[in-house]
Design a protein around this motif. Structure first.
Motif, PDB file in Angstrom:
ATOM      1  N   ASP A   1      19.859  85.702  52.766  1.00 11.01           N
ATOM      2  CA  ASP A   1      18.804  84.862  52.179  1.00 11.01           C
ATOM      3  C   ASP A   1      18.845  84.745  50.651  1.00 11.01           C
ATOM      4  O   ASP A   1      17.819  84.957  49.984  1.00 11.01           O
ATOM      5  CB  ASP A   1      17.419  85.367  52.602  1.00 11.01           C
ATOM      6  CG  ASP A   1      17.186  85.275  54.092  1.00 11.01           C
ATOM      7  OD1 ASP A   1      17.973  84.598  54.782  1.00 11.01           O
ATOM      8  OD2 ASP A   1      16.212  85.875  54.587  1.00 11.01           O
ATOM      9  N   TYR A  49      18.244  82.639  48.402  1.00  7.18           N
ATOM     10  CA  TYR A  49      17.610  81.371  48.052  1.00  7.18           C
ATOM     11  C   TYR A  49      16.850  81.464  46.727  1.00  7.18           C
ATOM     12  O   TYR A  49      16.402  82.543  46.309  1.00  7.18           O
ATOM     13  CB  TYR A  49      16.603  80.979  49.131  1.00  7.18           C
ATOM     14  CG  TYR A  49      17.175  80.519  50.443  1.00  7.18           C
ATOM     15  CD1 TYR A  49      18.062  79.453  50.521  1.00  7.18           C
ATOM     16  CD2 TYR A  49      16.778  81.128  51.635  1.00  7.18           C
ATOM     17  CE1 TYR A  49      18.544  79.012  51.746  1.00  7.18           C
ATOM     18  CE2 TYR A  49      17.252  80.687  52.864  1.00  7.18           C
ATOM     19  CZ  TYR A  49      18.139  79.624  52.910  1.00  7.18           C
ATOM     20  OH  TYR A  49      18.618  79.191  54.120  1.00  7.18           O
ATOM     21  N   ASP A  62      13.823  80.500  46.333  1.00 10.31           N
ATOM     22  CA  ASP A  62      12.461  80.938  46.605  1.00 10.31           C
ATOM     23  C   ASP A  62      12.318  82.455  46.611  1.00 10.31           C
ATOM     24  O   ASP A  62      11.228  82.974  46.365  1.00 10.31           O
ATOM     25  CB  ASP A  62      11.961  80.357  47.936  1.00 10.31           C
ATOM     26  CG  ASP A  62      11.187  79.056  47.750  1.00 10.31           C
ATOM     27  OD1 ASP A  62      10.803  78.741  46.611  1.00 10.31           O
ATOM     28  OD2 ASP A  62      10.962  78.359  48.759  1.00 10.31           O
ATOM     29  N   HIS A  91      16.176  80.201  58.244  1.00 13.87           N
ATOM     30  CA  HIS A  91      15.864  78.801  58.558  1.00 13.87           C
ATOM     31  C   HIS A  91      15.154  78.136  57.375  1.00 13.87           C
ATOM     32  O   HIS A  91      14.223  78.694  56.801  1.00 13.87           O
ATOM     33  CB  HIS A  91      14.963  78.749  59.791  1.00 13.87           C
ATOM     34  CG  HIS A  91      14.399  77.400  60.073  1.00 13.87           C
ATOM     35  ND1 HIS A  91      15.154  76.346  60.544  1.00 13.87           N
ATOM     36  CD2 HIS A  91      13.130  76.920  59.946  1.00 13.87           C
ATOM     37  CE1 HIS A  91      14.380  75.290  60.696  1.00 13.87           C
ATOM     38  NE2 HIS A  91      13.153  75.601  60.343  1.00 13.87           N
ATOM     39  N   ARG A  92      15.606  76.958  57.015  1.00 16.18           N
ATOM     40  CA  ARG A  92      14.943  76.187  55.962  1.00 16.18           C
ATOM     41  C   ARG A  92      13.735  75.469  56.575  1.00 16.18           C
ATOM     42  O   ARG A  92      13.865  74.740  57.545  1.00 16.18           O
ATOM     43  CB  ARG A  92      15.921  75.190  55.340  1.00 16.18           C
ATOM     44  CG  ARG A  92      16.995  75.856  54.468  1.00 16.18           C
ATOM     45  CD  ARG A  92      17.988  74.824  53.975  1.00 16.18           C
ATOM     46  NE  ARG A  92      18.862  75.318  52.929  1.00 16.18           N
ATOM     47  CZ  ARG A  92      20.042  75.910  53.150  1.00 16.18           C
ATOM     48  NH1 ARG A  92      20.464  76.104  54.394  1.00 16.18           N
ATOM     49  NH2 ARG A  92      20.786  76.319  52.135  1.00 16.18           N
ATOM     50  N   SER A  93      12.599  75.684  55.963  1.00 15.44           N
ATOM     51  CA  SER A  93      11.327  75.224  56.544  1.00 15.44           C
ATOM     52  C   SER A  93      11.217  73.707  56.590  1.00 15.44           C
ATOM     53  O   SER A  93      11.679  73.003  55.683  1.00 15.44           O
ATOM     54  CB  SER A  93      10.153  75.772  55.734  1.00 15.44           C
ATOM     55  OG  SER A  93      10.107  77.172  55.812  1.00 15.44           O
ATOM     56  N   GLU A  94      10.564  73.233  57.636  1.00 17.12           N
ATOM     57  CA  GLU A  94      10.187  71.829  57.778  1.00 17.12           C
ATOM     58  C   GLU A  94       8.739  71.782  58.249  1.00 17.12           C
ATOM     59  O   GLU A  94       8.254  72.718  58.903  1.00 17.12           O
ATOM     60  CB  GLU A  94      11.118  71.111  58.745  1.00 17.12           C
ATOM     61  CG  GLU A  94      12.575  71.115  58.279  1.00 17.12           C
ATOM     62  CD  GLU A  94      13.450  70.177  59.084  1.00 17.12           C
ATOM     63  OE1 GLU A  94      13.042  69.013  59.291  1.00 17.12           O
ATOM     64  OE2 GLU A  94      14.529  70.604  59.496  1.00 17.12           O
ATOM     65  N   PHE A 127      11.726  78.092  51.371  1.00 18.85           N
ATOM     66  CA  PHE A 127      13.069  77.564  51.645  1.00 18.85           C
ATOM     67  C   PHE A 127      12.982  76.164  52.262  1.00 18.85           C
ATOM     68  O   PHE A 127      13.698  75.845  53.216  1.00 18.85           O
ATOM     69  CB  PHE A 127      13.867  78.477  52.584  1.00 18.85           C
ATOM     70  CG  PHE A 127      13.554  79.943  52.484  1.00 18.85           C
ATOM     71  CD1 PHE A 127      13.597  80.601  51.272  1.00 18.85           C
ATOM     72  CD2 PHE A 127      13.215  80.675  53.614  1.00 18.85           C
ATOM     73  CE1 PHE A 127      13.317  81.958  51.186  1.00 18.85           C
ATOM     74  CE2 PHE A 127      12.934  82.024  53.549  1.00 18.85           C
ATOM     75  CZ  PHE A 127      12.976  82.668  52.328  1.00 18.85           C
ATOM     76  N   ARG A 138      13.499  72.657  53.472  1.00 21.32           N
ATOM     77  CA  ARG A 138      14.728  71.877  53.587  1.00 21.32           C
ATOM     78  C   ARG A 138      14.678  70.675  52.645  1.00 21.32           C
ATOM     79  O   ARG A 138      13.710  69.919  52.629  1.00 21.32           O
ATOM     80  CB  ARG A 138      14.912  71.408  55.034  1.00 21.32           C
ATOM     81  CG  ARG A 138      16.288  70.820  55.300  1.00 21.32           C
ATOM     82  CD  ARG A 138      16.498  70.533  56.773  1.00 21.32           C
ATOM     83  NE  ARG A 138      16.347  71.706  57.605  1.00 21.32           N
ATOM     84  CZ  ARG A 138      17.279  72.660  57.767  1.00 21.32           C
ATOM     85  NH1 ARG A 138      18.437  72.557  57.129  1.00 21.32           N
ATOM     86  NH2 ARG A 138      17.055  73.698  58.568  1.00 21.32           N
ATOM     87  N   GLY A 158      14.816  75.936  48.761  1.00 21.62           N
ATOM     88  CA  GLY A 158      15.774  76.154  49.829  1.00 21.62           C
ATOM     89  C   GLY A 158      17.214  76.019  49.390  1.00 21.62           C
ATOM     90  O   GLY A 158      18.123  76.055  50.231  1.00 21.62           O
ATOM     91  N   GLN A 159      17.422  75.873  48.084  1.00 14.96           N
ATOM     92  CA  GLN A 159      18.780  75.855  47.554  1.00 14.96           C
ATOM     93  C   GLN A 159      19.220  77.272  47.211  1.00 14.96           C
ATOM     94  O   GLN A 159      18.396  78.157  46.976  1.00 14.96           O
ATOM     95  CB  GLN A 159      18.852  74.964  46.307  1.00 14.96           C
ATOM     96  CG  GLN A 159      18.567  73.506  46.579  1.00 14.96           C
ATOM     97  CD  GLN A 159      18.500  72.679  45.308  1.00 14.96           C
ATOM     98  OE1 GLN A 159      18.818  73.154  44.213  1.00 14.96           O
ATOM     99  NE2 GLN A 159      18.062  71.442  45.443  1.00 14.96           N
ATOM    100  N   GLU A 166      21.554  79.229  60.468  1.00 21.31           N
ATOM    101  CA  GLU A 166      20.270  79.783  60.009  1.00 21.31           C
ATOM    102  C   GLU A 166      19.534  80.532  61.115  1.00 21.31           C
ATOM    103  O   GLU A 166      19.488  80.083  62.260  1.00 21.31           O
ATOM    104  CB  GLU A 166      19.397  78.648  59.481  1.00 21.31           C
ATOM    105  CG  GLU A 166      20.011  77.943  58.273  1.00 21.31           C
ATOM    106  CD  GLU A 166      19.228  76.717  57.834  1.00 21.31           C
ATOM    107  OE1 GLU A 166      18.179  76.417  58.444  1.00 21.31           O
ATOM    108  OE2 GLU A 166      19.667  76.053  56.873  1.00 21.31           O
TER     109      GLU A 166
END
Length: 211
Positions: A17, A19, A21, A66-69, A92, A94, A99-100, A116
């Protein structure tokens, strides 16, 4: 502990992870881990581990959450409280900055990016085990975030699957000193084969004698 314990061609770093964030001061989750991260000098430790691993020619596997949506977990029977919190905060995200990859720890050419994970384990419902086996990896070294969630869950699963597991205690962080203590002093000895500091790992990888 020596390089013999980390055979070339059989050893890999799992970077969990990395990221923005988590690792950037503007990140959504940085306030959660900042106190412990600063105490252990997390960024310096991660940089040192990555530099040594790359110099030793060992592969780096990026193990991303997992990148959040916005509609994550919609219609799920039983998302965990951890997942529901993520759905509200959208760490994170998306397509977003959080999330980068943090620029200091972004994948380099030759690094392997795992699919992920939705929960804490980097193995559950991902291709991590398959990729490690295809690269003939038997020994994994874990660093990244967070010590008592994704790092611990990934390490436990690795041990259950038959890998030799090393945790680097100061190349991770958690929401509190108590959580770090639980992760490394109470829980880790039940599954990890080695629990090292960054200095100890570098000694092992470079063959330096400890005084």
């Amino acid at each position: 502990m020596s390089m013999q314990a980390y055979p070339a061609g059989r050893t890999a770093l799992l970077l969990i992870d990395p990221y923005n964030d988590f690792l950037a001061e503007e990140g959504k989750l940085w306030p959660l881990v900042a106190e412990v991260a600063r105490h252990v000098h997390l960024h310096l430790r991660l940089e040192a581990v990555l530099s040594c691993i790359r110099q030793a020619g060992l592969p780096v596997f990026i193990v991303p959450h997992h990148r959040s949506e916005p509609d994550d977990f919609k219609g799920w029977d039983h998302p965990t409280p951890y997942q529901l919190g993520a759905a509200r905060l959208q760490p994170f995200a998306r397509g977003g900055w959080g999330g980068q990859w943090h620029p200091d720890f972004a994948p380099q050419p030759g690094d392997i990016i795992v699919s992920e994970h939705w929960g804490s384990s980097g193995f559950a419902n991902t291709d991590l085990d398959y990729l490690l086996k295809q690269h003939r990896i038997s020994h994994v070294i874990l660093v990244g975030l967070i010590a008592n969630t994704c790092v611990e869950a990934t390490g436990r699963c690795a041990a259950e699957l038959g890998y030799h597991v090393t945790l680097v205690r100061d190349a991770t962080a958690a929401a509190s000193a108590a959580a770090m203590h639980a992760a490394h002093e109470i829980n880790a000895p039940t599954y990890a084969h080695a629990i090292l500091t960054t200095e100890g790992l570098l000694d092992a990888l470079t063959g330096r004698a400890r005084s």
